[in-house]
Design an enzyme around this catalytic site. Structure first.
Site, mmCIF file in Angstrom:
data_model
loop_
_atom_site.group_PDB
_atom_site.id
_atom_site.type_symbol
_atom_site.label_atom_id
_atom_site.label_comp_id
_atom_site.label_asym_id
_atom_site.label_seq_id
_atom_site.Cartn_x
_atom_site.Cartn_y
_atom_site.Cartn_z
ATOM 1 N N LYS A 193 0.841 -1.210 0.000
ATOM 2 C CA LYS A 193 0.000 0.000 0.000
ATOM 3 C C LYS A 193 0.875 1.259 0.000
ATOM 4 O O LYS A 193 0.696 2.155 -0.834
ATOM 5 C CB LYS A 193 -0.931 0.015 1.233
ATOM 6 C CG LYS A 193 -1.817 -1.222 1.352
ATOM 7 C CD LYS A 193 -2.756 -1.146 2.542
ATOM 8 C CE LYS A 193 -2.078 -1.231 3.906
ATOM 9 N NZ LYS A 193 -1.509 -2.553 4.219
ATOM 10 N N ARG A 307 11.961 -6.272 5.322
ATOM 11 C CA ARG A 307 11.953 -4.829 5.613
ATOM 12 C C ARG A 307 12.383 -4.566 7.049
ATOM 13 O O ARG A 307 13.044 -3.575 7.347
ATOM 14 C CB ARG A 307 10.557 -4.250 5.370
ATOM 15 C CG ARG A 307 10.526 -2.742 5.539
ATOM 16 C CD ARG A 307 9.180 -2.141 5.259
ATOM 17 N NE ARG A 307 8.180 -2.593 6.218
ATOM 18 C CZ ARG A 307 6.893 -2.262 6.169
ATOM 19 N NH1 ARG A 307 6.462 -1.498 5.187
ATOM 20 N NH2 ARG A 307 6.061 -2.690 7.071
ATOM 21 N N ARG A 313 10.906 -0.483 12.279
ATOM 22 C CA ARG A 313 9.529 -0.646 12.763
ATOM 23 C C ARG A 313 9.464 -1.829 13.718
ATOM 24 O O ARG A 313 9.772 -2.958 13.338
ATOM 25 C CB ARG A 313 8.567 -0.862 11.581
ATOM 26 C CG ARG A 313 8.124 0.418 10.920
ATOM 27 C CD ARG A 313 7.207 0.175 9.731
ATOM 28 N NE ARG A 313 5.948 -0.496 10.099
ATOM 29 C CZ ARG A 313 4.882 -0.555 9.301
ATOM 30 N NH1 ARG A 313 4.924 0.023 8.098
ATOM 31 N NH2 ARG A 313 3.787 -1.170 9.689
ATOM 32 N N ARG A 325 -0.438 -9.315 13.130
ATOM 33 C CA ARG A 325 -0.998 -8.252 12.266
ATOM 34 C C ARG A 325 -1.857 -8.889 11.170
ATOM 35 O O ARG A 325 -2.920 -8.353 10.826
ATOM 36 C CB ARG A 325 0.126 -7.426 11.634
ATOM 37 C CG ARG A 325 0.749 -6.430 12.616
ATOM 38 C CD ARG A 325 2.119 -5.971 12.151
ATOM 39 N NE ARG A 325 2.114 -5.217 10.904
ATOM 40 C CZ ARG A 325 3.225 -4.966 10.196
ATOM 41 N NH1 ARG A 325 4.403 -5.413 10.621
ATOM 42 N NH2 ARG A 325 3.137 -4.275 9.084
#
Ligand code: AP5
Ligand code: MG
Length: 369
Positions: A193, A307, A313, A325
């Site tokens: 996204k 990532r 993160r 998640r």
């Protein structure tokens, strides 16, 4: 919604409501005048439709004539009223009823009174279908009023925007915000996204709002919102709806002049989707489409772990949190697709392939909207 020249207008007063108002005025006037044969004076151009409908409904004999005044230039009521056609018949001793389509500032009405000042009419009364009390600045009495309306520009039923719209049988109001394109990018964590939004926002000149990015910005700056959000995000859970909705509303308000929005990571619950519809409604706008990126779970987990090596993160660092998640996505968020399917706005595309390939697929969908 309709477009006249460069502006968009939304439905405001239906033909049935107009007819009801005209009926009411006809009845009031007919009962006040009794057997008197009145002269109805329509003010051109705007009142041609009202005058026609009005006299057809008037239950007793009457006369009709017109004067032609020009008062509008584009959207604003101009200072200068031009008299293009004045009175063409002697109205001495007659009962005259002026039929106006709309009275806003009252400047046209002042000109009407000037015209009749030296005519020895028996009585002069003013009837207007639409009246804007907030805009009216004169003291002339308005004897008959059809519908009071707010001080917004309207078209239809004789009223125009730069000559267009007079023919419409109903009335439209100008849209507060002009045309926006608003898209929701949907999909599970890691679907791409954010990556795709970066390309699409440039290509379509949209404001990209990622609720995840806004939360992370607040966490970095240790704001109260950030501290609250962190406790949920670190576990891979959703931040409570009201907190998220308030934040999203504020982000949209910061960009009041936007050409449109690209929402990424919002809405994630039906309550959020409903709040977004309400927000769009308040801007006289709407969500045009939800576009979902479909990617299978194992690819998502691999992307996010990869990532996580560099993103910093906290929710990418741990496979357990990543899987949570995904679970939260399927349990709580996936259902939002139904919300947009029901509105006929849901489109899914394959999110696997090179970044460029996926951008291409998204663009194809957006260009068709
Ligand atoms: P958020 O920031 O929205 O995270 P997310 O939905 O989990 O999604 P990501 O940002 O991780 O993935 P993405 O789809 O943007 O993919 P990306 O382009 O980065 O939300 C984080 C948290 O905030 C939530 O868990 C929640 O706690 C909270 N939150 C946020 N919004 C909320 C809301 N509305 N309500 C409640 N809570 C909310 O790509 C991922 C990786 O894949 C990148 O490394 C990228 O380089 C790579 N990649 C992308 N495309 C490709 C491709 N085509 N091929 C190969 N690799 C690719
Ligand atoms: Mg993202």
């Amino acid at each position: 919604m309709i477009k006249l020249h460069d502006k968009y207008f939304k439905p405001f007063i239906s033909a049935a409501e107009i007819e009801e108002a005209v009926d009411k005025m006809v009845m009031e006037i007919a009962s006040d005048l009794g057997d008197e044969v009145p002269v109805f004076v329509g003010i051109l151009n705007g009142s041609f439709m009202l005058t026609s409908d009005f006299v057809k409904k008037y239950p007793k004999p009457c006369e009709v004539t017109f004067i032609k005044l020009a008062s509008y230039e584009g959207l604003k009521s101009s200072e200068d009223i031009q008299r293009l056609i004045g009175l063409t018949q002697d109205l001495t001793g007659r009962t005259v009823i002026i039929l106006e389509d709309i009275i806003d500032t009252g400047k046209t009405l002042a000109e009407v009174h000037r015209i009749f000042k030296n005519e020895a009419v028996k009585s002069l009364k003013i009837a207007t279908l639409f009246y804007k009390p907030e805009a009216y600045k004169k003291d002339f009495k308005l004897h008959y009023i059809g519908i009071e309306i707010p001080n917004k520009f309207i078209v239809g039923y004789g009223l125009d925007y730069d000559n267009l719209g007079r023919d419409l049988p109903e009335v439209y109001q100008i849209k507060e915000t002009q045309h926006m394109t608003n898209l929701v990018l949907f999909g599970p964590p890691g679907a791409g996204k954010g990556t795709q939004a970066n390309f699409l926002k440039e290509k379509y000149n949209l404001i990209h709002i990622s609720t995840g990015d806004v939360f992370r910005y607040n966490i970095k700056n240790e704001t109260a919102l950030g501290m609250l959000a962190k406790s949920y995000i670190d576990k891979g859970a959703l931040v409570p709806d009201q907190v998220t909705i308030d934040m999203l509303n504020a982000e949209v308000e910061k960009n009041a002049d936007a050409n449109g929005f690209l929402f990424d990571g919002f809405p994630r619950t039906t309550a959020q989707a409903e709040a977004l519809d309400k927000l769009m409604d308040s801007k006289d706008s709407q969500i045009n489409a939800m576009i979902a990126l479909e990617v299978e779970d194992e690819v998502l987990v691999k992307r996010l772990l990869e990532r996580g090596k560099t993103s910093g993160r906290a929710d990418d660092a741990d496979e357990g949190v990543i899987r949570n998640r995904l679970k939260v996505y399927y349990d709580e968020t996936a259902i939002v697709a139904d919300y947009y399917t029901n509105q006929d706005k849901f489109v899914a595309i394959d999110g696997v392939g090179t970044v460029e390939e996926v951008t291409e697929r998204l663009s194809t969908v957006i260009d068709k909207l």
